[in-house]
Design a protein around this motif. Structure first.
Motif, PDB file in Angstrom:
ATOM      1  N   ILE A 229      -6.690 -18.464  -5.838  1.00  0.00           N
ATOM      2  CA  ILE A 229      -7.428 -17.474  -5.096  1.00  0.00           C
ATOM      3  C   ILE A 229      -6.657 -16.912  -3.601  1.00  0.00           C
ATOM      4  CG2 ILE A 229      -9.873 -17.328  -3.808  1.00  0.00           C
ATOM      5  CD1 ILE A 229     -10.621 -19.595  -5.858  1.00  0.00           C
ATOM      6  N   LEU A 230      -6.281 -17.855  -2.862  1.00  0.00           N
ATOM      7  CA  LEU A 230      -5.712 -17.333  -1.545  1.00  0.00           C
ATOM      8  C   LEU A 230      -4.553 -16.437  -1.680  1.00  0.00           C
ATOM      9  CD1 LEU A 230      -5.669 -20.635   0.622  1.00  0.00           C
ATOM     10  CD2 LEU A 230      -7.061 -18.610   0.947  1.00  0.00           C
ATOM     11  N   ALA A 231      -3.809 -16.570  -2.846  1.00  0.00           N
ATOM     12  CA  ALA A 231      -2.264 -15.960  -2.957  1.00  0.00           C
ATOM     13  C   ALA A 231      -2.851 -14.622  -3.631  1.00  0.00           C
ATOM     14  CB  ALA A 231      -1.556 -16.462  -4.231  1.00  0.00           C
ATOM     15  N   PHE A 232      -4.123 -14.254  -4.225  1.00  0.00           N
ATOM     16  CA  PHE A 232      -4.505 -13.005  -4.917  1.00  0.00           C
ATOM     17  C   PHE A 232      -5.654 -12.331  -4.113  1.00  0.00           C
ATOM     18  CE2 PHE A 232      -1.889 -15.275  -8.171  1.00  0.00           C
ATOM     19  CZ  PHE A 232      -1.023 -14.091  -8.580  1.00  0.00           C
ATOM     20  N   THR A 233      -5.979 -12.906  -2.880  1.00  0.00           N
ATOM     21  CA  THR A 233      -7.116 -12.322  -2.121  1.00  0.00           C
ATOM     22  C   THR A 233      -6.310 -12.159  -0.801  1.00  0.00           C
ATOM     23  OG1 THR A 233      -8.208 -14.602  -1.691  1.00  0.00           O
ATOM     24  CG2 THR A 233      -8.954 -13.261  -3.446  1.00  0.00           C
ATOM     25  N   LEU A 234      -6.379 -13.176  -0.028  1.00  0.00           N
ATOM     26  CA  LEU A 234      -6.021 -13.170   1.460  1.00  0.00           C
ATOM     27  C   LEU A 234      -4.641 -12.708   1.588  1.00  0.00           C
ATOM     28  CD1 LEU A 234      -6.897 -13.356   4.550  1.00  0.00           C
ATOM     29  CD2 LEU A 234      -6.317 -15.707   4.291  1.00  0.00           C
ATOM     30  N   PHE A 235      -3.774 -13.399   0.567  1.00  0.00           N
ATOM     31  CA  PHE A 235      -2.333 -13.310   0.829  1.00  0.00           C
ATOM     32  C   PHE A 235      -1.785 -12.260  -0.349  1.00  0.00           C
ATOM     33  CE2 PHE A 235      -3.014 -17.227   3.075  1.00  0.00           C
ATOM     34  CZ  PHE A 235      -2.391 -17.030   4.097  1.00  0.00           C
ATOM     35  N   LYS A 236      -2.663 -11.398  -0.781  1.00  0.00           N
ATOM     36  CA  LYS A 236      -2.246 -10.564  -1.924  1.00  0.00           C
ATOM     37  C   LYS A 236      -1.073  -9.818  -1.401  1.00  0.00           C
ATOM     38  CE  LYS A 236      -4.002  -7.144  -5.102  1.00  0.00           C
ATOM     39  NZ  LYS A 236      -4.977  -6.368  -5.705  1.00  0.00           N
ATOM     40  N   PRO A 237      -0.071  -9.738  -2.289  1.00  0.00           N
ATOM     41  CA  PRO A 237       1.041  -9.023  -1.855  1.00  0.00           C
ATOM     42  C   PRO A 237       0.952  -7.318  -1.823  1.00  0.00           C
ATOM     43  CG  PRO A 237       1.609  -9.820  -3.938  1.00  0.00           C
ATOM     44  CD  PRO A 237       0.226 -10.413  -3.549  1.00  0.00           C
ATOM     45  N   LYS A 238       1.359  -6.731  -0.820  1.00  0.00           N
ATOM     46  CA  LYS A 238       0.958  -5.162  -0.593  1.00  0.00           C
ATOM     47  C   LYS A 238       2.432  -4.559  -0.519  1.00  0.00           C
ATOM     48  CE  LYS A 238      -3.096  -5.804   2.152  1.00  0.00           C
ATOM     49  NZ  LYS A 238      -3.974  -5.651   3.436  1.00  0.00           N
ATOM     50  N   ARG A 239       2.535  -3.686  -1.101  1.00  0.00           N
ATOM     51  CA  ARG A 239       3.765  -2.575  -1.020  1.00  0.00           C
ATOM     52  C   ARG A 239       4.441  -2.334   0.161  1.00  0.00           C
ATOM     53  NH1 ARG A 239       2.352   1.230  -6.280  1.00  0.00           N
ATOM     54  NH2 ARG A 239       1.949  -0.369  -7.698  1.00  0.00           N
ATOM     55  N   PRO A 240       5.694  -2.872   0.543  1.00  0.00           N
ATOM     56  CA  PRO A 240       6.305  -2.368   1.846  1.00  0.00           C
ATOM     57  C   PRO A 240       6.807  -0.848   1.489  1.00  0.00           C
ATOM     58  CG  PRO A 240       7.185  -4.668   1.063  1.00  0.00           C
ATOM     59  CD  PRO A 240       6.343  -3.947   0.268  1.00  0.00           C
ATOM     60  N   THR A 241       6.733  -0.044   2.531  1.00  0.00           N
ATOM     61  CA  THR A 241       7.135   1.176   2.229  1.00  0.00           C
ATOM     62  C   THR A 241       8.344   1.535   3.146  1.00  0.00           C
ATOM     63  OG1 THR A 241       5.564   1.919   4.191  1.00  0.00           O
ATOM     64  CG2 THR A 241       4.796   2.020   1.980  1.00  0.00           C
ATOM     65  N   THR A 242       9.149   2.465   2.675  1.00  0.00           N
ATOM     66  CA  THR A 242      10.484   2.917   3.231  1.00  0.00           C
ATOM     67  C   THR A 242      10.127   4.662   3.655  1.00  0.00           C
ATOM     68  OG1 THR A 242      11.770   1.457   1.941  1.00  0.00           O
ATOM     69  CG2 THR A 242      13.122   3.405   3.218  1.00  0.00           C
ATOM     70  N   THR A 243      10.180   4.861   4.620  1.00  0.00           N
ATOM     71  CA  THR A 243       9.820   6.184   5.172  1.00  0.00           C
ATOM     72  C   THR A 243      11.098   6.610   6.098  1.00  0.00           C
ATOM     73  OG1 THR A 243       7.419   5.699   5.370  1.00  0.00           O
ATOM     74  CG2 THR A 243       8.408   7.907   6.373  1.00  0.00           C
ATOM     75  N   ILE A 244      11.258   7.991   5.541  1.00  0.00           N
ATOM     76  CA  ILE A 244      12.300   8.821   6.465  1.00  0.00           C
ATOM     77  C   ILE A 244      11.545   9.687   7.387  1.00  0.00           C
ATOM     78  CG2 ILE A 244      14.228  10.774   6.147  1.00  0.00           C
ATOM     79  CD1 ILE A 244      14.999   9.511   3.143  1.00  0.00           C
ATOM     80  N   ASP A 245      11.775   9.455   8.913  1.00  0.00           N
ATOM     81  CA  ASP A 245      10.922   9.866   9.673  1.00  0.00           C
ATOM     82  C   ASP A 245      11.528  11.359  10.011  1.00  0.00           C
ATOM     83  OD1 ASP A 245       9.334   7.841   9.899  1.00  0.00           O
ATOM     84  OD2 ASP A 245      10.568   6.728  11.028  1.00  0.00           O
ATOM     85  N   SER A 246      12.949  11.197   9.925  1.00  0.00           N
ATOM     86  CA  SER A 246      13.421  12.697  10.519  1.00  0.00           C
ATOM     87  C   SER A 246      15.072  12.620   9.707  1.00  0.00           C
ATOM     88  CB  SER A 246      13.523  12.733  11.999  1.00  0.00           C
ATOM     89  OG  SER A 246      14.324  11.752  12.625  1.00  0.00           O
ATOM     90  N   VAL A 247      15.520  13.771   9.686  1.00  0.00           N
ATOM     91  CA  VAL A 247      16.819  13.855   9.376  1.00  0.00           C
ATOM     92  C   VAL A 247      17.454  15.190  10.078  1.00  0.00           C
ATOM     93  CG1 VAL A 247      18.591  14.701   7.594  1.00  0.00           C
ATOM     94  CG2 VAL A 247      16.497  13.304   6.970  1.00  0.00           C
ATOM     95  N   THR A 248      18.444  14.893  11.004  1.00  0.00           N
ATOM     96  CA  THR A 248      19.175  15.686  12.012  1.00  0.00           C
ATOM     97  C   THR A 248      20.564  16.022  11.616  1.00  0.00           C
ATOM     98  OG1 THR A 248      19.382  14.144  13.726  1.00  0.00           O
ATOM     99  CG2 THR A 248      17.349  15.205  13.866  1.00  0.00           C
ATOM    100  N   VAL A 249      21.073  17.169  11.989  1.00  0.00           N
ATOM    101  CA  VAL A 249      22.458  17.454  12.002  1.00  0.00           C
ATOM    102  C   VAL A 249      23.243  17.036  12.958  1.00  0.00           C
ATOM    103  CG1 VAL A 249      24.277  19.207  11.173  1.00  0.00           C
ATOM    104  CG2 VAL A 249      21.901  19.391  10.174  1.00  0.00           C
TER     105      VAL A 249
END
Length: 235
Positions: free
Chosen positions: A71-91
């Motif tokens: 119950i704890l594993a799938f409620t309180l500690f339910k895994p969420k998806r980490p995200t990778t975000t590209i904030d900016s690209v500069t030359v």
């Protein structure tokens, strides 16, 4: 003198012998053995019953603990998806020259990419080493290492990556000349992070997060004129 006479009944009472007191009968050996066997059997039955009760209680306790963990594993500690975000690209550097006789382009390009790795879970997220890729029309023309690391619970880690063009990768690209002449070079940056989220030190769940950005680089202004990114996460 008065006559003294004995009645017949009194005579009989005097002649009746006294009743002797008999000792109590001794217990039979076979009955004692039977009683002892019955007592031993009862004790064994009690032990077996207590043992069964203890085993049942232990099994119920283990099941209860397992249910609570799930119950704890799938409620309180339910895994969420980490995200990778590209904030900016500069030359950082862009040098492009055209050889009209050989119809070839000499191009030097370095991009600075700012990333953000976000872990929304209540537990840490560990990811393996990987690479950030620079692509030109589906071909990898540059890459930068992304070392393995761990992100604490509910934290965001900023990363800066430098992508340098490998000039030898573009020798066979015939479209580069037309793109440089048009003044815009289409590029793509791709980053994929693969790791694990461990729930309660029992459940290990694999997570894959990736980001892909399509860029348009202005040759004359030496900057990014457009950026369109897509993000994907898999559990």
């Amino acid at each position: 003198m008065s006559d003294f006479s004995i009645k017949p009944d009194d005579k009989k009472e005097e002649e009746k012998p006294a009743t002797a007191m008999l000792p109590p009968p001794k217990p039979n050996a076979s009955s004692m053995e039977t009683q002892s066997a019955n007592t031993g059997t009862a004790k064994k039955l009690r032990r077996k019953r207590n043992c069964k009760i203890c085993i049942c209680f232990t099994i119920l306790l283990i099941l209860l603990i397992a249910i609570v963990i799930v119950i704890l594993a799938f409620t309180l500690f339910k895994p969420k998806r980490p995200t990778t975000t590209i904030d900016s690209v500069t030359v950082d550097r862009l040098q492009a020259s055209v050889n009209p006789l050989l119809l070839k382009v000499l191009l030097n390009l370095t991009l600075n990419v700012d990333l953000s790795l976000k872990n929304p879970n209540r537990i840490g997220f560990s990811y393996d080493s990987s690479s950030a890729l620079l692509n030109y029309r589906g071909q990898v023309i540059g890459e930068a290492p992304l070392p393995a690391n761990r992100i604490a619970a509910r934290k965001t880690v900023p990363l800066n990556i430098t992508l340098t063009l490998m000039a030898d990768r573009l020798l066979s690209e015939t479209q580069l000349l037309s793109d440089v002449m048009a003044g815009v070079i289409p590029l793509n940056t791709f980053v994929k992070v693969t790791g694990k989220v461990t729930v309660l030190k029992i459940f290990k769940i694999k997570v894959q997060s990736s980001s892909s950005c399509d860029l348009s680089i202005s040759v004359s202004n030496r900057n990014v004129t457009s950026q369109h990114c897509k993000y994907s996460t898999k559990l």
